[in-house]
Every structure is written in structure tokens, then in C-alpha cells.
Design a protein around this motif. Structure first.
Motif, PDB file in Angstrom:
ATOM      1  N   MET A  96       0.847  -1.190   0.000  1.00 31.45           N
ATOM      2  CA  MET A  96       0.000   0.000   0.000  1.00 31.45           C
ATOM      3  C   MET A  96       0.886   1.245   0.000  1.00 31.45           C
ATOM      4  O   MET A  96       1.718   1.424   0.895  1.00 31.45           O
ATOM      5  N   VAL A  97       0.713   2.084  -1.001  1.00 31.62           N
ATOM      6  CA  VAL A  97       1.527   3.288  -1.161  1.00 31.62           C
ATOM      7  C   VAL A  97       0.612   4.505  -1.148  1.00 31.62           C
ATOM      8  O   VAL A  97      -0.457   4.502  -1.769  1.00 31.62           O
ATOM      9  N   ALA A  98       1.034   5.542  -0.441  1.00 34.54           N
ATOM     10  CA  ALA A  98       0.295   6.802  -0.422  1.00 34.54           C
ATOM     11  C   ALA A  98       0.901   7.747  -1.447  1.00 34.54           C
ATOM     12  O   ALA A  98       2.098   8.027  -1.407  1.00 34.54           O
ATOM     13  N   ILE A 110      -2.638  10.527   9.184  1.00 35.37           N
ATOM     14  CA  ILE A 110      -2.788   9.172   9.728  1.00 35.37           C
ATOM     15  C   ILE A 110      -3.048   8.163   8.609  1.00 35.37           C
ATOM     16  O   ILE A 110      -2.464   7.074   8.585  1.00 35.37           O
ATOM     17  N   LEU A 111      -3.918   8.528   7.666  1.00 34.78           N
ATOM     18  CA  LEU A 111      -4.158   7.629   6.534  1.00 34.78           C
ATOM     19  C   LEU A 111      -2.858   7.343   5.787  1.00 34.78           C
ATOM     20  O   LEU A 111      -2.571   6.200   5.423  1.00 34.78           O
ATOM     21  N   ALA A 112      -2.070   8.394   5.563  1.00 35.29           N
ATOM     22  CA  ALA A 112      -0.845   8.256   4.776  1.00 35.29           C
ATOM     23  C   ALA A 112       0.208   7.407   5.490  1.00 35.29           C
ATOM     24  O   ALA A 112       0.882   6.588   4.858  1.00 35.29           O
ATOM     25  N   ILE A 113       0.357   7.594   6.796  1.00 33.66           N
ATOM     26  CA  ILE A 113       1.438   6.897   7.496  1.00 33.66           C
ATOM     27  C   ILE A 113       1.091   5.450   7.830  1.00 33.66           C
ATOM     28  O   ILE A 113       1.938   4.706   8.323  1.00 33.66           O
ATOM     29  N   CYS A 114      -0.141   5.041   7.543  1.00 35.88           N
ATOM     30  CA  CYS A 114      -0.460   3.619   7.627  1.00 35.88           C
ATOM     31  C   CYS A 114       0.112   2.858   6.438  1.00 35.88           C
ATOM     32  O   CYS A 114       0.213   1.623   6.488  1.00 35.88           O
ATOM     33  N   CYS A 115       0.484   3.579   5.387  1.00 33.73           N
ATOM     34  CA  CYS A 115       0.973   2.950   4.161  1.00 33.73           C
ATOM     35  C   CYS A 115       2.433   2.525   4.303  1.00 33.73           C
ATOM     36  O   CYS A 115       3.145   2.963   5.211  1.00 33.73           O
ATOM     37  N   ASP A 116       2.880   1.700   3.366  1.00 33.30           N
ATOM     38  CA  ASP A 116       4.247   1.184   3.387  1.00 33.30           C
ATOM     39  C   ASP A 116       5.258   2.179   2.840  1.00 33.30           C
ATOM     40  O   ASP A 116       6.450   2.111   3.166  1.00 33.30           O
ATOM     41  N   TYR A 117       4.787   3.106   2.019  1.00 34.48           N
ATOM     42  CA  TYR A 117       5.680   4.045   1.339  1.00 34.48           C
ATOM     43  C   TYR A 117       4.850   5.272   1.001  1.00 34.48           C
ATOM     44  O   TYR A 117       3.659   5.163   0.684  1.00 34.48           O
ATOM     45  N   ARG A 194       4.622  -1.481  -7.743  1.00 33.87           N
ATOM     46  CA  ARG A 194       4.790  -2.648  -8.614  1.00 33.87           C
ATOM     47  C   ARG A 194       6.119  -3.362  -8.337  1.00 33.87           C
ATOM     48  O   ARG A 194       6.240  -4.563  -8.583  1.00 33.87           O
ATOM     49  N   SER A 195       7.090  -2.618  -7.803  1.00 31.48           N
ATOM     50  CA  SER A 195       8.340  -3.286  -7.404  1.00 31.48           C
ATOM     51  C   SER A 195       8.081  -4.220  -6.220  1.00 31.48           C
ATOM     52  O   SER A 195       8.725  -5.271  -6.093  1.00 31.48           O
ATOM     53  N   TYR A 196       7.125  -3.848  -5.344  1.00 30.45           N
ATOM     54  CA  TYR A 196       6.714  -4.738  -4.258  1.00 30.45           C
ATOM     55  C   TYR A 196       5.912  -5.915  -4.808  1.00 30.45           C
ATOM     56  O   TYR A 196       6.089  -7.067  -4.383  1.00 30.45           O
ATOM     57  N   MET A 197       5.021  -5.617  -5.745  1.00 32.35           N
ATOM     58  CA  MET A 197       4.103  -6.636  -6.259  1.00 32.35           C
ATOM     59  C   MET A 197       4.815  -7.720  -7.069  1.00 32.35           C
ATOM     60  O   MET A 197       4.266  -8.802  -7.270  1.00 32.35           O
TER      61      MET A 197
END
Length: 259
Positions: A96-98, A110-117, A194-197
Motif C-alpha cells: 500500500m503506497v500513499a 494518519i491515513l498516509a502513514i499507515c501505508c508502506d511508502y 509494482r516493485s513490491y508486487m
């Protein structure tokens, strides 16, 4: 689905916040986002998620002009569901990327910092948590989440000050990971996710959950006592007066923009 738009291409979902000019978070948005994100996590055809907003605003945070008028039952449900949304995001096992498209204070942060990047658009924008000056008690789950990226000392200081960061400051302190133009924002976010995926989904997801174990344990504990303290402070006369002043200022700004 009235507070966001969703698009899906090649197993990548892009969820765009879409409520008003600045995407302020009300109870309807909280419930809709929570339901959609749970659906995306359980959908085997989805391999990753990008969260983004509108040009100029990722999200301005809690919609104080609406939430201020909630009665006791409504405000309890709102804050309870907002904490549940935070839990849903933190527990989200897929990439999950913001793509932070503009201002992102308070609830938007808060929504943004729940993301991985996090990649943020360059410009005169701010991000950070300013709950304490507003009169909202910071739950320990929010502190732990903030400290996960900033470190405990800096998160502690920034929260007590209600410090909002410029884009360059957020990058220097590690709250965001990349800065780009508005035109390239989604492209940069897509390249990263997509590099994560491309990696093994099982290995990646289980490793993510392992690395987040402390965050997950904190957010999954019973939040009743925290919620009760937040609500007690929410209804305190000094907090209500402060909120009234903030709301009046917001209305004045909105009027000036229209004129």
C-alpha cells in the motif's frame, strides 16, 4: 461509494479520496473506506493499493465543521470507527503506497502513514499531526504509528508541539520517502508499488506483518479506555470553545476563497 473513486488495472487498485475540495473526513467517509479496504484485501485479484487525493489536498483531516455537531452517540461511533479504520489500514497485508497529492494534516496524515511508502507532491504543502493544539487527545496507537517512521523522540516532540511539516522537512525527517511533481505523482507511486508486487506475495505480506507486529498489537488492543478519555476531552468546555474558533476560521477562509 460517494466519498472516493476506485480504479483497477493489472491487479493494482487506486483509491482516490473524493469529498469536497479538500477531502475532509466525516463518518460516512470512514465507514466507506473501511469497507472498501477490507474488500480489496480479501480480493485475490488485487495485488496492491495506492491511496491518493485531489490536486492540492490529500485530505485536510477530520471534517470539524460536521463532526462538531455530532451528538454523544454519533461522536462515539465516529471516533470508534476511525480507530477501526486505522486498524484496518495497519493490518492491510498487501502493498500500500500513499500518493500524497497536497496538504495532509491530522487525519489525512494518519491515513498516509499507515501505508508502506509515501511519495508527496512538491509545493507549499504541509503534513503532520496537530491534534493536541486542536484539543484532541492523541491515542498511544497514533503515537506508536508516528514513531514507527520518525523515531520515538522526534514523534514525542512533534506531537506535543502539534508541529506540521513542510514537504522538505517531512522528507528530511523520514515521514515521506519521495518528492515529485503533480504530473509524475501517480507514476512514481505505481513504479514503487509494482516493485513490491513483483515479489512473492506470501513472503512479502508475512514479512510486512512481522515487521509491524508491535503496531498491530497496539492497535488491536481494547481501545475503550482511550476512547472514553478522548470523548471526555472532546466535550470539555475549553475544547468546544477552541473548536468553535477553528471552525469560524475555516468558514472565513472558505468565504474568502469563494469571493
Amino acid at each position: 461509494m460517494t466519498t472516493y473513486q476506485i480504479s483497477i488495472k493489472d491487479k493494482l487498485a487506486t483509491l482516490t479520496l473524493d469529498r469536497g475540495r479538500s477531502n475532509p473526513i466525516n463518518h460516512q467517509m470512514v465507514k466507506e473506506l473501511d469497507a472498501e479496504i477490507k474488500n480489496l484485501e480479501s480480493d485475490d485479484n488485487i495485488g496492491g493499493l495506492i491511496l491518493t487525493g485531489k490536486e492540492g489536498f490529500f485530505s485536510s483531516g477530520i471534517d470539524l465543521m460536521e463532526v462538531y455537531d455530532y451528538d454523544e452517540g454519533q461522536i462515539r461511533e465516529f471516533w470508534s470507527d476511525f480507530l477501526n479504520l486505522q486498524s484496518t489500514l495497519i493490518n492491510f497485508k498487501k502493498p500500500m503506497v500513499a500518493a500524497i497529492s497536497g496538504h495532509s494534516p491530522a487525519g489525512g496524515c494518519i491515513l498516509a502513514i499507515c501505508c508502506d511508502y509515501r511519495v508527496m507532491v512538491a509545493g507549499e504543502f504541509i503534513i503532520g499531526l496537530n491534534e493536541i493544539p486542536v484539543g484532541i487527545i492523541v491515542p498511544d496507537s497514533v503515537f506508536n504509528l508516528y514513531a514507527f517512521w520518525l523515531g520515538r523522540r522526534r514523534a514525542y516532540q512533534f506531537l506535543l508541539e502539534g508541529k506540521l511539516l513542510k514537504v522538505s522537512e517531512a522528507f528530511d525527517f523520514g515521514l515521506i520517502d519521495d518528492v515529485t511533481s503533480h504530473e509524475e505523482l501517480l507514476n512514481v507511486a505505481q513504479t514503487k508499488i509494482r516493485s513490491y508486487m513483483k515479489l512473492s506475495p506470501e513472503t512479502w505480506s508475512q514479512s510486512k506483518l512481522n515487521l509491524r507486529r508491535e503496531l498491530i498489537n497496539t492497535i488491536n488492543t481494547d481501545q475503550t479506555e482511550t476512547l472514553n478519555r478522548m470523548l471526555e476531552q472532546w466535550w470539555a468546555p475549553a475544547t468546544r470553545k477552541n473548536l468553535e474558533m477553528i471552525i469560524q476560521n475555516l468558514k472565513s477562509r472558505a468565504s474568502a476563497v469563494k469571493n
